[in-house]
Design a protein around this motif. Structure first.
Motif: not given
Length: 273
Positions: A92-94, A172-182
């Motif tokens: 998915p995107d995001g 990166t964490a701010a750019r991908y707030p929904r990424d579980p890996r981050v």
């Protein structure tokens, strides 16, 4: 599943060995990559690839499909098509992506005089060339921050390098707030490393960029190199390149490692400082 195998076979047939960083050689009965070459690039067995192409393996994992797509230098629509043919949803995107565009893959394959690796936005290494492995070793732990903050042996990387990585990860964490890996990476490092927790608490945001580093290699000794970080717009990838100025002892040492990498006797190194 026959569709997935047929698509993989067709894409394998049109990928030039040179673009994949392989010698074209002689005696090829058909253009493109051989099965054993694609299997090696994707990190799967030849037998499993045969079963995939013949439709006898019916449930490849998302990791396998992603690895095959990356080895085939598939463009993003082609990668997503392979996922759907395998009965899986495309990434998915995001979320932080591990997809390497064909042009970047060709750069990795062709830049034999530079030690080069491609990292995702969370500093997980995706792919690298043989000289990178000869200079720094085959990546075991794939995330650079887990390496830097998970081993006391890496103190030589320096406070500035550590701070730059953490500031970059915050971005990166701010750019991908929904990424579980981050989110998992940040949580694990905050629990496991007092140094990381201290730097994270500072709130600094930045971008890890170019630097000059020294690699202490067991075979050729200390090598002073320029380390440049190039970004891939639209894919949020970081291409890290180690080079040395022509005509210097460092350039000769790097060339020696390149020759050793081709012969399989490159030795080992300690992390750059």
């Amino acid at each position: 599943m026959d569709g997935f195998g047929a698509a993989v076979k067709a894409m394998r047939g049109r990928l030039s060995p040179r673009d994949a960083g392989l010698p074209a050689g002689t005696g090829r009965r058909a253009p493109g990559l051989r099965r054993e070459e694609l299997a090696r690039l994707a990190g799967i067995s030849v037998d499993y690839l045969v079963r995939l192409e013949q439709g006898r393996a019916t449930a490849p994992s998302a990791q396998v499909v992603a690895a095959v797509a990356r080895a085939l230098q598939a463009r993003r629509p082609e990668r997503d098509h392979l996922f759907r043919l395998a009965g899986l949803l495309p990434p998915p995107d995001g979320l932080v992506g591990d997809h390497v565009p064909p042009g970047v893959a060709r750069i990795v394959a062709r830049m034999g005089e530079a030690a080069l690796a491609v990292f995702a936005a969370d500093w997980s290494v995706i792919t690298w060339n043989p000289l990178w492995a000869a200079l720094l070793g085959e990546p075991g732990e794939r995330n650079l921050l887990r390496v830097v903050f998970g081993s006391q042996a890496l103190v030589a990387t320096g406070a500035g390098f550590e701070a730059a990585l953490v500031a970059d990860l915050r971005r990166t964490a701010a750019r991908y707030p929904r990424d579980p890996r981050v989110a998992e990476l940040v949580a694990d490092l905050r629990r496991g490393s007092a140094r990381f927790a201290e730097l994270w608490a500072s709130g600094a945001v930045g971008e890890h960029a170019s630097d000059r580093k020294t690699v202490d290699h067991s075979a050729v000794g200390p090598i002073e190199l320029d380390c440049d970080v190039l970004t891939v717009p639209g894919d949020d990838l970081r291409v890290v390149v180690y080079t040395a100025a022509s005509g210097t002892p460092d350039a000769e040492a790097l060339a020696s490692l390149s020759r050793s990498a081709r012969s399989g006797s490159a030795g080992s190194s300690v992390p750059p400082r």
